[in-house]
Design a protein around this motif. Structure first.
Motif, PDB file in Angstrom:
ATOM      1  N   VAL A 176       0.886  -1.475   0.566  1.00 27.18           N
ATOM      2  CA  VAL A 176       0.105  -0.279   0.407  1.00 27.18           C
ATOM      3  C   VAL A 176       0.738   1.069  -0.064  1.00 27.18           C
ATOM      4  N   ILE A 177       0.521   2.006  -0.652  1.00 29.23           N
ATOM      5  CA  ILE A 177       1.388   3.541  -0.629  1.00 29.23           C
ATOM      6  C   ILE A 177      -0.122   4.607  -0.589  1.00 29.23           C
ATOM      7  N   GLY A 178       0.528   5.741   0.293  1.00 31.64           N
ATOM      8  CA  GLY A 178      -0.396   6.617   0.538  1.00 31.64           C
ATOM      9  C   GLY A 178      -0.274   7.647   0.662  1.00 31.64           C
ATOM     10  N   TRP A 179      -1.487   8.559   1.755  1.00 35.07           N
ATOM     11  CA  TRP A 179      -0.731  10.097   1.818  1.00 35.07           C
ATOM     12  C   TRP A 179      -1.024  10.420   3.528  1.00 35.07           C
ATOM     13  N   PHE A 180      -0.192  11.247   3.864  1.00 40.44           N
ATOM     14  CA  PHE A 180      -1.098  11.428   5.196  1.00 40.44           C
ATOM     15  C   PHE A 180      -0.544  12.635   5.131  1.00 40.44           C
ATOM     16  N   ARG A 181      -0.997  13.271   5.897  1.00 40.02           N
ATOM     17  CA  ARG A 181      -1.032  15.864   6.573  1.00 40.02           C
ATOM     18  C   ARG A 181      -0.436  15.224   7.854  1.00 40.02           C
ATOM     19  N   GLY A 210       0.747  22.956  14.251  1.00 38.28           N
ATOM     20  CA  GLY A 210       0.152  22.624  15.787  1.00 38.28           C
ATOM     21  C   GLY A 210      -0.824  21.287  15.873  1.00 38.28           C
ATOM     22  N   LYS A 211      -1.187  20.459  15.047  1.00 37.32           N
ATOM     23  CA  LYS A 211      -1.863  18.989  14.920  1.00 37.32           C
ATOM     24  C   LYS A 211      -1.431  18.007  14.335  1.00 37.32           C
ATOM     25  N   GLU A 212      -1.626  17.008  15.033  1.00 37.76           N
ATOM     26  CA  GLU A 212      -1.475  15.292  14.838  1.00 37.76           C
ATOM     27  C   GLU A 212      -1.311  15.486  13.385  1.00 37.76           C
ATOM     28  N   ARG A 213      -0.324  14.606  12.700  1.00 36.74           N
ATOM     29  CA  ARG A 213      -0.413  13.535  11.387  1.00 36.74           C
ATOM     30  C   ARG A 213      -2.135  12.803  11.210  1.00 36.74           C
ATOM     31  N   GLU A 214      -2.502  13.247   9.995  1.00 38.32           N
ATOM     32  CA  GLU A 214      -3.620  12.163  10.129  1.00 38.32           C
ATOM     33  C   GLU A 214      -3.502  11.794   8.784  1.00 38.32           C
ATOM     34  N   PHE A 215      -4.117  10.482   8.193  1.00 39.59           N
ATOM     35  CA  PHE A 215      -4.457  10.300   7.387  1.00 39.59           C
ATOM     36  C   PHE A 215      -5.001  10.431   6.159  1.00 39.59           C
ATOM     37  N   VAL A 216      -4.976  10.819   5.203  1.00 45.74           N
ATOM     38  CA  VAL A 216      -5.711  11.633   3.747  1.00 45.74           C
ATOM     39  C   VAL A 216      -6.471  10.028   2.785  1.00 45.74           C
ATOM     40  N   ALA A 217      -5.228   9.310   2.518  1.00 45.50           N
ATOM     41  CA  ALA A 217      -5.608   8.189   1.194  1.00 45.50           C
ATOM     42  C   ALA A 217      -4.361   7.579   1.219  1.00 45.50           C
ATOM     43  N   ALA A 218      -4.991   6.238   0.265  1.00 47.64           N
ATOM     44  CA  ALA A 218      -3.690   5.002  -0.182  1.00 47.64           C
ATOM     45  C   ALA A 218      -4.379   5.340  -0.622  1.00 47.64           C
ATOM     46  N   ILE A 219      -3.744   3.604  -1.317  1.00 44.82           N
ATOM     47  CA  ILE A 219      -4.188   2.572  -3.003  1.00 44.82           C
ATOM     48  C   ILE A 219      -3.500   1.589  -2.676  1.00 44.82           C
ATOM     49  N   PRO A 261      -8.924  26.131   2.829  1.00 40.66           N
ATOM     50  CA  PRO A 261      -7.627  26.408   3.840  1.00 40.66           C
ATOM     51  C   PRO A 261      -7.735  25.420   4.691  1.00 40.66           C
ATOM     52  N   GLU A 262      -8.687  24.435   5.783  1.00 42.06           N
ATOM     53  CA  GLU A 262      -7.746  23.616   6.142  1.00 42.06           C
ATOM     54  C   GLU A 262      -7.527  22.656   5.419  1.00 42.06           C
ATOM     55  N   ASP A 263      -7.196  22.615   4.516  1.00 40.40           N
ATOM     56  CA  ASP A 263      -6.181  21.173   3.803  1.00 40.40           C
ATOM     57  C   ASP A 263      -4.900  21.819   3.835  1.00 40.40           C
ATOM     58  N   THR A 264      -4.417  23.193   4.013  1.00 36.13           N
ATOM     59  CA  THR A 264      -3.095  23.805   4.334  1.00 36.13           C
ATOM     60  C   THR A 264      -2.117  22.392   5.621  1.00 36.13           C
ATOM     61  N   ALA A 265      -1.370  22.058   4.996  1.00 38.04           N
ATOM     62  CA  ALA A 265      -0.594  20.963   5.910  1.00 38.04           C
ATOM     63  C   ALA A 265       0.882  20.096   4.648  1.00 38.04           C
ATOM     64  N   VAL A 266       1.571  19.570   5.797  1.00 34.80           N
ATOM     65  CA  VAL A 266       2.620  19.152   4.916  1.00 34.80           C
ATOM     66  C   VAL A 266       1.979  18.245   4.531  1.00 34.80           C
ATOM     67  N   TYR A 267       2.208  17.489   3.591  1.00 38.27           N
ATOM     68  CA  TYR A 267       1.541  16.054   3.565  1.00 38.27           C
ATOM     69  C   TYR A 267       2.797  15.701   2.575  1.00 38.27           C
ATOM     70  N   TYR A 268       2.897  14.357   3.567  1.00 36.09           N
ATOM     71  CA  TYR A 268       3.756  13.030   3.542  1.00 36.09           C
ATOM     72  C   TYR A 268       3.590  12.031   2.267  1.00 36.09           C
ATOM     73  N   CYS A 269       4.255  11.319   2.111  1.00 34.67           N
ATOM     74  CA  CYS A 269       3.487   9.967   1.388  1.00 34.67           C
ATOM     75  C   CYS A 269       4.556   9.012   2.444  1.00 34.67           C
ATOM     76  N   ALA A 270       3.813   7.923   1.708  1.00 30.37           N
ATOM     77  CA  ALA A 270       4.811   6.687   2.901  1.00 30.37           C
ATOM     78  C   ALA A 270       3.763   5.557   2.167  1.00 30.37           C
ATOM     79  N   ALA A 271       4.684   4.107   2.365  1.00 28.59           N
ATOM     80  CA  ALA A 271       4.021   2.962   2.028  1.00 28.59           C
ATOM     81  C   ALA A 271       4.528   1.702   3.500  1.00 28.59           C
ATOM     82  N   GLY A 272       3.555   0.931   2.719  1.00 29.41           N
ATOM     83  CA  GLY A 272       3.960  -0.010   4.172  1.00 29.41           C
ATOM     84  C   GLY A 272       2.644  -1.293   3.442  1.00 29.41           C
ATOM     85  N   SER A 273       1.350  -1.704   4.677  1.00 29.45           N
ATOM     86  CA  SER A 273       0.862  -2.745   4.103  1.00 29.45           C
ATOM     87  C   SER A 273      -0.597  -2.409   5.400  1.00 29.45           C
ATOM     88  N   VAL A 274      -1.185  -3.712   4.851  1.00 33.60           N
ATOM     89  CA  VAL A 274      -2.560  -3.174   5.897  1.00 33.60           C
ATOM     90  C   VAL A 274      -2.577  -3.621   6.925  1.00 33.60           C
TER      91      VAL A 274
END
Length: 120
Positions: A32-37, A41-50, A87-100
């Protein structure tokens, strides 16, 4: 696995932006590979994965209907098309790879972040 994210920038609310994540190395080790953001001042959160193999996607409720994740197997690249940005989509977006694991995306590898700023 090495992940290189790109495509961030400044966009007005309602606009669109497309992020890319190029994967290299032992990419077959990640299903699986996907995105977090992470917003300021907030915690990292899941955005999408495929999933690499079948292309099954999942999204956070906050981006459903606005963001689309896709992958190009030949190019080992995953894309995040972001539309109707807020505006609330403003964030640093991180790419990630892993598994379910337990029905959740469990990253093993992280790329560097790319900043998305949405102005109102």
């Amino acid at each position: 696995v090495q992940l290189q994210a790109s495509g961030g920038g400044l966009v007005q609310a309602g606009g669109s932006l497309k992020l890319s994540c190029a994967a290299s190395g032992r990419t077959f080790s990640s299903s699986v590979i996907g995105w977090f953001r992470q917003a300021p001042g907030k915690e990292r959160e899941f955005v999408a994965a495929i999933t690499w193999r079948r292309g099954r996607s999942s999204y956070a409720d906050s981006v459903k209907g606005r963001f689309t994740i896709s992958r190009d197997i030949a190019e080992n690249t995953v894309y995040l098309q972001m539309s109707s940005l807020k505006p609330e989509d403003t964030a640093v977006y991180y790419c990630a790879a892993g598994s379910v694991v337990a029905d959740s995306f469990d990253p093993d590898y992280w790329g560097q972040g790319t900043l998305v700023t949405v102005s109102s």
